[in-house]
Design a protein around this motif. Structure first.
Motif, short mmCIF file in Angstrom:
data_model
loop_
_atom_site.label_atom_id
_atom_site.label_comp_id
_atom_site.label_asym_id
_atom_site.label_seq_id
_atom_site.Cartn_x
_atom_site.Cartn_y
_atom_site.Cartn_z
N MET A 73 0.82 -1.21 0.00
CA MET A 73 0.00 0.00 0.00
C MET A 73 0.86 1.26 0.00
N SER A 74 0.25 2.36 -0.44
CA SER A 74 0.99 3.61 -0.45
C SER A 74 0.70 4.44 0.81
N SER A 75 -0.12 3.87 1.69
CA SER A 75 -0.49 4.61 2.90
C SER A 75 0.74 4.88 3.77
N GLY A 76 0.71 5.97 4.50
CA GLY A 76 1.84 6.26 5.39
C GLY A 76 1.78 5.42 6.65
N GLY A 77 0.59 5.00 7.02
CA GLY A 77 0.39 4.32 8.29
C GLY A 77 0.89 2.89 8.31
N PHE A 78 0.78 2.21 7.20
CA PHE A 78 1.23 0.82 7.14
C PHE A 78 1.68 0.49 5.72
N ASP A 79 2.26 -0.69 5.55
CA ASP A 79 2.86 -1.01 4.26
C ASP A 79 2.13 -2.10 3.51
N LEU A 80 1.84 -3.19 4.22
CA LEU A 80 1.19 -4.31 3.56
C LEU A 80 -0.23 -4.49 4.08
N CYS A 81 -1.13 -4.81 3.15
CA CYS A 81 -2.50 -5.11 3.54
C CYS A 81 -2.72 -6.60 3.28
N VAL A 82 -3.04 -7.33 4.33
CA VAL A 82 -3.22 -8.78 4.22
C VAL A 82 -4.71 -9.09 4.39
N LEU A 83 -5.29 -9.77 3.42
CA LEU A 83 -6.66 -10.26 3.60
C LEU A 83 -6.58 -11.74 3.91
N ILE A 84 -7.24 -12.11 4.98
CA ILE A 84 -7.06 -13.47 5.48
C ILE A 84 -8.40 -14.09 5.83
N GLU A 85 -8.47 -15.40 5.68
CA GLU A 85 -9.68 -16.12 6.11
C GLU A 85 -9.27 -17.20 7.10
N GLY A 86 -10.10 -17.36 8.12
CA GLY A 86 -9.85 -18.45 9.07
C GLY A 86 -11.18 -19.03 9.50
N ARG A 87 -11.14 -20.12 10.26
CA ARG A 87 -12.39 -20.73 10.69
C ARG A 87 -13.04 -19.91 11.79
N THR A 88 -12.19 -19.39 12.69
CA THR A 88 -12.72 -18.62 13.83
C THR A 88 -11.84 -17.39 14.07
N MET A 89 -12.35 -16.48 14.87
CA MET A 89 -11.55 -15.30 15.21
C MET A 89 -10.28 -15.71 15.94
N LYS A 90 -10.42 -16.75 16.75
CA LYS A 90 -9.28 -17.24 17.50
C LYS A 90 -8.18 -17.71 16.56
N GLU A 91 -8.60 -18.41 15.51
CA GLU A 91 -7.63 -18.92 14.55
C GLU A 91 -6.89 -17.77 13.86
N VAL A 92 -7.66 -16.72 13.50
CA VAL A 92 -7.03 -15.56 12.85
C VAL A 92 -6.06 -14.89 13.83
N ALA A 93 -6.51 -14.74 15.07
CA ALA A 93 -5.67 -14.11 16.08
C ALA A 93 -4.37 -14.91 16.27
N TYR A 94 -4.54 -16.21 16.24
CA TYR A 94 -3.38 -17.10 16.39
C TYR A 94 -2.41 -16.90 15.22
N PHE A 95 -2.96 -16.81 14.02
CA PHE A 95 -2.12 -16.60 12.84
C PHE A 95 -1.31 -15.32 12.96
N VAL A 96 -2.01 -14.24 13.40
CA VAL A 96 -1.32 -12.96 13.53
C VAL A 96 -0.22 -13.07 14.58
N ALA A 97 -0.57 -13.64 15.73
CA ALA A 97 0.37 -13.66 16.84
C ALA A 97 1.53 -14.62 16.61
N GLN A 98 1.21 -15.78 16.02
CA GLN A 98 2.23 -16.83 15.91
C GLN A 98 3.00 -16.80 14.60
N LYS A 99 2.38 -16.33 13.55
CA LYS A 99 3.04 -16.41 12.25
C LYS A 99 3.43 -15.06 11.68
N LEU A 100 2.49 -14.12 11.72
CA LEU A 100 2.75 -12.84 11.06
C LEU A 100 3.67 -11.94 11.90
N ALA A 101 3.27 -11.69 13.12
CA ALA A 101 4.01 -10.75 13.96
C ALA A 101 5.48 -11.14 14.16
#
Lengths: 391, 159
Positions: free
Chosen positions: B95-123
């Motif tokens: 992205m060209s935004s000043g606030g952040f660089d990459l925009c990731v669209l993600i699908e998971g089974r549950t919110m917990k799963e998405v949160a886990y992905f962010v915490a364990q894999k992305l961050a």
């Protein structure tokens, strides 16, 4: 208990006017569900958003007044610019242009302004359903010319010349044609012009489908030498800009005719809807690309349905305008109404019997392709199953 | 040929024969055009658009803003590659935004799963400075298609 005798008070010419030549067919259609229909005579696109937005904005700004009778000066100017730009026509926005409630009103006031009892009006058929009743209401006598499949449903100079009598006041020229998809080329219009130039016959040229031609650009008969002075051009926004529900059309004619039509319009209508007029200005200023996109889409569907019908053994001449195809179905041994009723009853698929557009429509049906390819495919499958049974 | 691509983008189920009729070409021409577009990477694939809300599949989607420190010489591409290789990632944009660089669209089974992905894999990816996760509550329109907008044909049937 009412004692009024409606039978006695209602004029014969109104009571005798048929609501539709094929009432029965539409009654059946109304009563059925899950019908795959190819019957409508209007675009399946919504009005392009920027045009709708112009209408909405006009309401937000409180532009809810009447306009001048003939329409806002800006819209009339834009109409004349458009006709010049697209069809090389010269009209004066002030004295020769009237904005109407759809092309329909324009047809009505044109006939009422010109035709009086005893006059004959030549109408090539098959054609849109309104001309004949409107002529009769004006006291005129419709003189029907049946155009032929082998002539690609064009009006020929010979047929026109044969139909003209000393009583002929007007020729209705409905091209590009509903229901056949026929068009008239510049050369063919020249042939018609040769018959009319030395007469006092007025041409009512209904060019509502002018933008929807395929392969060649529409020519208006008003652009043929000597014809401008005897032509009332009728058009509108419904088909080209997908604006049917806005009810906005216009007519252009020499000032001595326009001034008379404007009087009828003024007393009957006052003015066309203001919201629609303001949206139409946006359509004319910035809508060319929308028209091009929609026309290209219709063109693909046109080829698709023409070939699709041929593949199932239904032949039609390849239409060159509007969004209809008009196949010959007589060879299946049923009248056009029987064919369409049985297709509807037995396969839940609706197309319009040709006789809806005049007696010359016997043996034909009108199929609209103002539908998605998916919808057309479904209808073709149903027609295929039906004609297989008939063979 | 923009019109051709637009047509097959809108409807991937049209057959070569149907396209040939619609565009006034031979079937062989259409086949060759499509093959060329595929070879050139103009056409990348064919998918079906499904409104999963109408099924009993449990899923949740989210948009994650990712702020990163680009590595010398390799720019954003290497980090992007690390992220898009996760099958959970549906889309990834720089992205060209000043606030952040990459925009990731993600699908998971549950919110917990998405949160886990962010915490364990992305961050934990080196150079990822921060993330902000936005969950999608409702999808109104995607890839040009309005969800749940199938309306009956109300046009006057004849005129």
């Amino acid at each position: 208990m009412s004692s009024i005798d409606y039978e006695r008070i209602l004029p014969r010419k109104i009571v005798d006017m048929p609501a539709s030549g094929i009432r029965k067919f539409f009654d059946i259609l109304d009563s059925m569900q899950d019908v795959v229909a190819l019957t409508v005579g209007q675009p399946d696109f919504a009005t392009p958003w920027h045009i709708r937005e112009a209408g909405i904005e006009s309401l937000e700004k409180g532009k809810t007044y009447y306009t001048s009778n003939a329409g806002t000066p800006e819209l009339r100017r834009e109409i004349c610019n458009y006709l010049k730009r697209r069809f090389d026509l010269e009209y004066d926005p002030i004295h020769e242009t009237v904005v109407t409630v759809g092309g329909s009103e324009a047809i009505d006031i044109a006939v009422r302004a010109v035709v009086e009892p005893g006059d004959e009006v030549i109408i090539p058929t098959p054609c849109f359903v309104c001309y004949e009743p409107i002529v009769r209401m004006a006291g005129g006598t419709p003189v029907i010319i049946e155009t032929k499949n082998e002539d690609k449903f064009k009006l020929t100079p010979e047929a026109l010349a044969r139909a003209i009598t000393p009583k002929t006041k007007m020729l209705v020229l409905p091209y590009p044609n509903n229901p056949t998809g026929a068009i008239m080329t510049a050369e063919e219009l020249e042939g018609i012009a040769q018959v009319l130039r030395d007469t006092n016959i007025v041409v009512l040229s209904d060019e509502i489908y002018a933008e929807l031609t395929y392969g060649r650009k529409h020519t208006s008969i008003a652009s043929i030498p000597g014809m401008h002075e005897r032509t009332i051009l009728v058009s509108g926004f419904s088909k080209a800009y997908a604006m049917t529900g806005w009810r906005l059309g216009y007519l252009c004619a020499p000032a001595p005719l326009a001034v008379q039509m404007l009087k009828i319009h003024q007393y009957a209508i006052m003015c066309a809807p203001t919201t629609a007029q303001l949206a139409a200005i946006e359509a004319l200023k910035n809508g060319d690309e929308d028209v091009r996109m929609m026309t290209e889409e219709y063109n693909r569907r046109r080829r698709f349905i023409h070939q699709g019908l041929r593949d199932i053994g239904i032949e039609a001449f390849e239409p060159e305008g509007a969004f209809y195809i008009y196949p010959e179905i007589g060879k299946f041994g049923l009248s056009s109404e029987e064919f369409c009723e049985r297709l509807l009853y037995e396969h839940n698929c609706a197309i319009v019997p040709g006789v809806a557009f005049g007696d010359s429509g016997e043996g034909f049906a009108r199929i609209s392709y103002a539908y998605s390819i998916k919808h057309i495919t479904e209808a073709l499958e149903r027609m295929d199953a039906f004609v297989k049974k008939l063979k | 040929m923009d019109q051709f691509l637009k047509t097959i983008e809108d409807n991937a189920t049209l057959t070569e024969k149907e396209l040939a009729v619609m565009f006034n070409k031979e079937v062989g021409d259409i086949r060759a055009m499509i093959k060329k577009y595929e070879e050139d990477g103009v056409i990348l694939g064919y998918k079906t658009i499904i409104d999963w809300d109408k099924t009993d599949r449990e899923y949740v989607s989210a948009m994650i803003e990712v702020k990163i420190t680009p590595q010398r010489d390799r720019g954003f591409d290497r980090i992007a590659e690390k992220i898009y290789n996760y099958p959970e990632v549906q889309s990834l944009y720089l992205m060209s935004s000043g606030g952040f660089d990459l925009c990731v669209l993600i699908e998971g089974r549950t919110m917990k799963e998405v949160a886990y992905f962010v915490a364990q894999k992305l961050a934990p990816i080196e150079d990822v400075v921060s993330t902000a996760t936005h969950f999608v509550l409702r999808k109104y329109k995607d890839k040009g298609i309005i969800y749940g907008a199938e309306e009956p044909d109300e046009r006057g049937y004849f005129i």
